[in-house]
Design a protein around this motif. Structure first.
Motif, short mmCIF file in Angstrom:
data_model
loop_
_atom_site.label_atom_id
_atom_site.label_comp_id
_atom_site.label_asym_id
_atom_site.label_seq_id
_atom_site.Cartn_x
_atom_site.Cartn_y
_atom_site.Cartn_z
N UNK A 133 0.39 -1.01 0.30
CA UNK A 133 0.09 -0.02 0.03
C UNK A 133 1.02 1.02 0.26
N UNK A 134 0.86 2.02 -1.10
CA UNK A 134 1.49 2.93 -1.49
C UNK A 134 0.75 4.20 -1.63
N UNK A 135 0.91 5.33 -0.85
CA UNK A 135 -0.18 6.78 -1.56
C UNK A 135 -1.48 6.22 -1.66
N UNK A 136 -1.74 5.50 -1.15
CA UNK A 136 -3.27 5.25 -0.89
C UNK A 136 -3.95 4.09 -2.16
N UNK A 137 -2.76 3.90 -3.10
CA UNK A 137 -3.03 2.87 -3.71
C UNK A 137 -2.26 1.56 -3.58
N UNK A 138 -3.33 0.56 -3.60
CA UNK A 138 -2.61 -1.14 -3.31
C UNK A 138 -2.04 -1.66 -5.00
N UNK A 164 14.44 12.45 2.21
CA UNK A 164 12.43 11.87 2.18
C UNK A 164 11.68 10.34 1.88
N UNK A 165 12.76 9.73 3.15
CA UNK A 165 11.82 8.22 2.89
C UNK A 165 11.03 8.33 3.73
N UNK A 166 10.49 9.30 4.57
CA UNK A 166 8.58 9.39 5.35
C UNK A 166 8.11 9.61 4.42
N UNK A 167 8.27 9.86 3.25
CA UNK A 167 7.58 10.04 2.33
C UNK A 167 6.64 9.20 1.82
N UNK A 168 7.53 8.18 1.34
CA UNK A 168 7.49 7.21 -0.01
C UNK A 168 7.41 5.43 1.47
N UNK A 169 6.62 6.17 1.99
CA UNK A 169 5.97 4.71 3.70
C UNK A 169 5.49 3.77 2.11
N UNK A 170 5.85 2.77 2.62
CA UNK A 170 4.91 1.54 2.26
C UNK A 170 4.39 0.31 3.14
N UNK A 171 3.59 0.30 3.37
CA UNK A 171 3.00 -1.16 3.89
C UNK A 171 2.90 -1.96 3.20
N UNK A 172 2.42 -3.75 3.36
CA UNK A 172 2.61 -4.45 3.44
C UNK A 172 1.10 -4.81 4.20
N UNK A 173 0.42 -5.19 3.01
CA UNK A 173 -0.88 -5.80 3.95
C UNK A 173 -1.56 -7.07 3.69
#
Length: 173
Positions: A133-138, A164-173
């Motif tokens: 999940x990146x910037x609201x897109x799966x 700027x790694x704080x902006x480029x957050x990636x979450x695995x769902x």
């Protein structure tokens, strides 16, 4: 690629045509980061005619195809497959991964999403069970060669993003 390169205008135009706003990072940022070793913004040509682009990030033994696009008027003529083949040659020995919008039958572009995954699979990519999940897109995650871990992907994105790694957050769902 730089502001002064002949392919700059073609690549910029295609980038804005091919990727929805939610999936883009500032074009100037891409050019700036491509000055780093192991990040390449590549324009592809066929007999002098611009056909497409790729943006590739490598960290350790993992290479990520961040962007890949073919000129809309030339799609369906094998250029995407040829670009992937060229990237396999360029990054021989590397594990290659990429992401594509997760298939969703309810999405406005459901057919396009399914065709994109099918295209990558036809060209040797394997669909993983990883969904980011990146910037609201799966995104569905795929690989060519050997698989990768979520941590390896996170490290690669951190390398790309730098401070700027704080902006480029990636979450695995």
């Amino acid at each position: 690629m730089s502001y002064k390169s002949a392919s700059y205008a073609d690549a910029k135009k295609l980038y804005f045509e091919a990727f929805p706003k939610a999936e883009r990072v500032p074009f100037a940022w891409l050019l700036l980061q491509a000055r780093k070793q192991f990040i390449e913004f590549i324009a592809f040509y066929d007999e002098g005619k611009f056909v497409g682009l790729s943006y590739v990030i490598s960290e350790g033994s993992l290479t990520y195809i961040f962007y890949l696009a073919v000129d809309p008027s030339l799609r369906g003529h094998g250029y995407g497959s040829q670009i992937l083949h060229d990237l396999y040659q360029m990054y021989s020995g590397q594990r290659i991964c990429l992401s594509a919008e997760r298939p969703d039958e309810k999405a406005d572009n459901a057919v396009q999403r399914a065709k994109r995954i099918e295209f990558y699979q036809k060209n040797g990519f394997v669909l993983t069970d990883k969904v980011s999940l990146e910037q609201g897109v799966e995104y569905a995650m795929l690989y060519h060669g050997k698989n990768f871990t979520e941590q390896e992907y996170q490290d690669l994105i951190s390398f790309f993003a730098g401070i700027f790694r704080v902006v480029f957050k990636t979450k695995f769902i």
